[in-house]
Design an enzyme around this catalytic site. Structure first.
Site, PDB file in Angstrom:
ATOM      1  N   CYS A   1     -14.515  -8.625  -9.177  1.00  0.00           N
ATOM      2  CA  CYS A   1     -13.257  -8.028  -8.686  1.00  0.00           C
ATOM      3  C   CYS A   1     -12.507  -7.367  -9.834  1.00  0.00           C
ATOM      4  O   CYS A   1     -11.654  -6.521  -9.603  1.00  0.00           O
ATOM      5  CB  CYS A   1     -12.372  -9.060  -7.988  1.00  0.00           C
ATOM      6  SG  CYS A   1     -12.755 -10.760  -8.342  1.00  0.00           S
TER       7      CYS A   1
ATOM      8  N   GLU B   1      -7.284 -11.782  -1.752  1.00  0.00           N
ATOM      9  CA  GLU B   1      -7.586 -10.976  -2.930  1.00  0.00           C
ATOM     10  C   GLU B   1      -8.623  -9.967  -2.486  1.00  0.00           C
ATOM     11  O   GLU B   1      -9.688 -10.346  -2.002  1.00  0.00           O
ATOM     12  CB  GLU B   1      -8.115 -11.878  -4.040  1.00  0.00           C
ATOM     13  CG  GLU B   1      -8.258 -11.159  -5.353  1.00  0.00           C
ATOM     14  CD  GLU B   1      -9.527 -11.536  -6.056  1.00  0.00           C
ATOM     15  OE1 GLU B   1     -10.385 -10.647  -6.206  1.00  0.00           O
ATOM     16  OE2 GLU B   1      -9.672 -12.710  -6.438  1.00  0.00           O
TER      17      GLU B   1
END
Lengths: 530, 530
Positions: free
Chosen positions: A302, A265
């Site tokens: 994120c 990720e």
């Protein structure tokens, strides 16, 4: 509990002799005691050998035993008490409430996977019974279940030192799947890592599991982490971090004689679309929660809203004014590491220096490693013609893109790379405009949300924390929520095996009481019994 | 039906101008009419543009509409009639019964995916309902479904000109998932490909779908296939063929700015383990079905039994004698292409020339491009020390490895690369020996079968036609059976979206009548209604 600076290799603590490093007080930049010894190639070899030796035993532990193990990890993390919170605060600069909340989230996540195991559907048990009378050929008996992929390497994130680190989602889902885990501890929170690593180590012991189920290595450089990904015993990698580091690990994994999956990720700017009705009705009101979302964890999420898309005009102007006021009113917040702080400052300066970009507001300045929030605006023309404006600036900065109409806004969305989230603010009058955007939003992001911001990531069964490249390296997966377990499994089919040799999940008597699929239909067995 | 030699680009037929090639009569090596024109970069561009344009429409067609489409493809293939069988026999050298059987399998496979769509579980609809009263924070409403990945490139296999080619498992599962498909037709059966491609093209028209749902390109070299994998609109690749070609496509896919998944089924030697009890009781009897399996399709099955493992001694000797007699009694069979025939001959010569390898038997010789079966034996020592003995020899050749005991046999299994299948022949007295091997078998293969051979691959829900590298490039998947559809999907999460903007699969009223997972539990909705 004392922090020793040693790697955890199975049941042992091993002082590393391959260089050394210190945790850093995020506020002051000063070294925290003790020094952490870098693991050697021999340490890595030992951790991999133990994981390999543990694999066949651990992957066949009963679902209930693995569920209890995950819960025990949670209990052991809780049992560390305030020492964990304080060390973590020092290493990350994050406030107490945030760290305490994140500890709760980490334990909730372990419990979610315990529930997933007890439910048993993750085994995906399937039976296509034999049809000895079938013409022209009899049909064989075929049974399928998921098994664990093999030992997994986990690279935690700096920005979630508990929930996406040593005992975070990757570790929890890999352990749930039946995979031993070797963590490469993040250098930005080594003390926190050791405390949590020891909690897992104790849980392994309490539950009577093979010691190789868990190891954790400190790396004084990059070589041990890279060698871990290249080791033939490692069968998958979980990673959360920068695009450059994720892509580097992907390259190593793809160059192996046996390539392995990497779940990285990496990078997202998480567009927020303000549709005209919502913007006109409550643009100024949206500015408040937008700024709160922007400032979460000093902007180091994120799912941080790094991009705002709207049609220019008076309502957008009102939003900009309210958001500018809110951003100007923000306090500075310590960033995770001096390096992240330096990168953030460079990113902000790059935007500020761009003649196509207007700086709307800055937050208050603060300490040496504190981030100062920043709000910018540009035109869709500039955004479309300058790909560098689409790069993530990790921290509390956001860029408003003023579009001339909804078509241009749609073009901006189409030009984006893959995202973790996209948020749409809409009123009843915006429904058709939203409907027109949805196919593009689905292509671009793992999660589409209405009238909110992506910074809250629920740990549940319907969560996708993932998305097309470069948000992640594998859009087919999620790193949060119960489907994260699928990343560490593979299906195996058993044909005509004697019942006593079948795994329990597939035996005729269904001793595990699983919901199974018979000829493709869930629960037909149960229905037949009714 | 006339074969034109033209690529199919959406609804159009396009004569290729980028070189030309002919189908080859497998028996004689002579060119078959007509010439096939190689597609140009412009043709590729047009096919990709059409696929991209069709994607958002096609992926949201109703499950029932997609099911009918798949069934219509099957009907259209059937409607070609004997012209398909005869052309396919000429191009492949395979006998009528085999081609007719394979046509049936291809249509069965399309129907399986129609059933999978009607069942609806492939959507994986999940709802975690909002909890506005939750403390400390309310819980959002979160809903998940799978959507299609995007346009898919399919590279068919030479050895299953129908079931693993233009309308084979990759195409069927990708279309079922909602992905447009662009096939790069296999040069070994271009006429067969055109006939089947036109059947799909007609089905697209009959079902009123966007023309870009299907295109098929002829490639006079490698460049168009490679450019297809590199094209930014292609989001996944299905491939069946050689290891070298599969690895080359993987490299292209990984080097893209946005890497994409490649599902390559490549190389396996499919070990057959003869355990002592079974070998003693019926070694000679096992030799008969072994030889039948070895000769299937002139040995050109991906699941062909290329390796036999057993403990040396009188029972193995009896098996070897019976197998040698049976192999010596086999007729020659035409191979698919002169190139495959030449490679097979080289592989057999390499084994025959190896001083550690003993040739036990050869089948009858035949025509110019016919394969002559070959049975070899070697020691476990030699097999373990010479990795080249583990390489696939594609065709009717098999190597018996004589082991000194079960431990050495286990060592040989551990030394193998990933496999599609492993077969174990066992009697009641072999149960514990088999149990000891099972963990290794599970690590090595996608399918474990008892007292049979892997050459029959059932099309069902519990089938895994896959396995660790290099059997496939992605051990998490299967290319046969209902789970093949998962390869072409990704999950998307919807948070707090107004009901009318949600996809039908996730709306409150459940208009599709799907079985859904509520808070992780299947069918809770139904139970609550009870």
């Amino acid at each position: 509990m004392t922090i020793t600076g040693q790697s955890l290799i199975g049941a042992a603590s091993v002082p590393g002799t391959n260089g050394a490093f210190h945790g850093i007080d995020a506020r002051t930049g000063e070294a925290l005691e003790p020094a952490f010894g870098g693991a050697t190639q021999q340490d890595l070899e030992r951790a991999c050998a133990l994981a390999e030796a543990a694999f066949d035993i651990y992957r066949e532990t009963e679902l209930e035993a693995r569920a209890v193990f995950l819960e025990t990890i949670g209990e052991q993390i809780n049992a560390i008490g305030d020492a964990l919170i304080e060390r973590c605060m020092a290493e990350t600069g994050l406030p107490r409430a945030r760290i305490e909340g994140e500890r709760g989230r980490t334990i909730t996540q372990l419990r979610l996977f315990a529930a997933v195991l007890r439910n048993g559907d993750c085994v995906d048990a399937r039976i296509d019974p034999a049809q000895p009378e079938r013409k022209p050929l009899p049909r064989v008996d075929l049974r399928l279940r998921n098994i664990a992929l093999g030992p997994v390497a986990v690279f935690g994130a700096s920005n979630f030192p508990l929930a996406f680190s040593v005992a975070g989602g990757d570790t929890a889902s890999a352990l749930a799947a039946g995979c031993p885990v070797i963590v490469k501890a993040h250098g930005a929170h080594p003390g926190t890592s050791e405390l949590v690593g020891r909690a897992i180590q104790r849980a392994v012991q309490i539950c009577g599991l093979p010691e190789g189920v868990f190891s954790m290595l400190f790396d004084s450089g990059l070589a041990i982490g890279q060698a871990l990904v290249a080791d033939h015993r490692i069968k998958a990698v979980g990673f959360t971090g920068s695009r450059a580091a994720g892509v580097a690990l992907l390259k190593i994994a793809n160059a192996r004689p046996e390539p392995i999956p990497v779940y990285a990720e990496m990078s997202a700017i998480n567009p927020v679309v303000l549709l005209p009705g919502a913007l006109a009705a409550r643009g100024a009101a949206i500015a408040q929660p937008f700024t709160v979302s922007l400032m979460q964890g000093a902007g180091q999420f994120c799912t941080n809203p790094g991009l705002v898309l709207a049609v220019r005009g008076e309502p957008l102007h009102a939003f900009e004014q309210a958001a500018s006021a809110a951003v100007a009113n923000t306090s500075a917040a310590t960033m995770l590491t001096p390096g992240i702080h330096a990168n953030y400052c460079m990113g902000v300066e790059r935007l500020a220096a761009n003649p196509s970009v207007e700086r709307l507001a800055s937050g208050a300045a603060g300490g040496r490693f504190d981030a100062q929030a920043a709000l910018f605006a540009t035109t869709a023309d500039a955004f479309l013609s300058q790909p560098e404006l689409r790069d993530e600036v990790f921290g509390p900065a956001s860029l408003i893109v003023r579009c001339k109409d909804l078509n241009e806004l749609h073009d901006v969305l189409k030009a984006l790379e893959g995202q973790l989230t996209v948020a749409v603010h809409l009123d009843a009058s915006d429904r058709e405009a939203c409907r027109a955007l949805l196919p593009t939003l689905e292509r671009k992001a793992g999660r589409i949300l209405a009238n909110g911001f992506g910074t809250g990531v629920e740990v549940g069964h319907a969560m996708v924390h993932g998305g097309p490249f470069p948000a992640t390296s594998d859009a087919r997966t999620t790193s949060v929520g119960s489907r994260a377990i699928e990343r560490f499994q593979r299906p195996v089919s058993y044909q005509d095996l004697p019942d006593e040799l079948l795994p329990a999940a597939l035996r005729a008597a269904n001793p595990l009481g699983l919901t199974r699929r018979v000829d493709g239909v869930i629960d037909r067995e149960v229905r037949e019994d009714d």
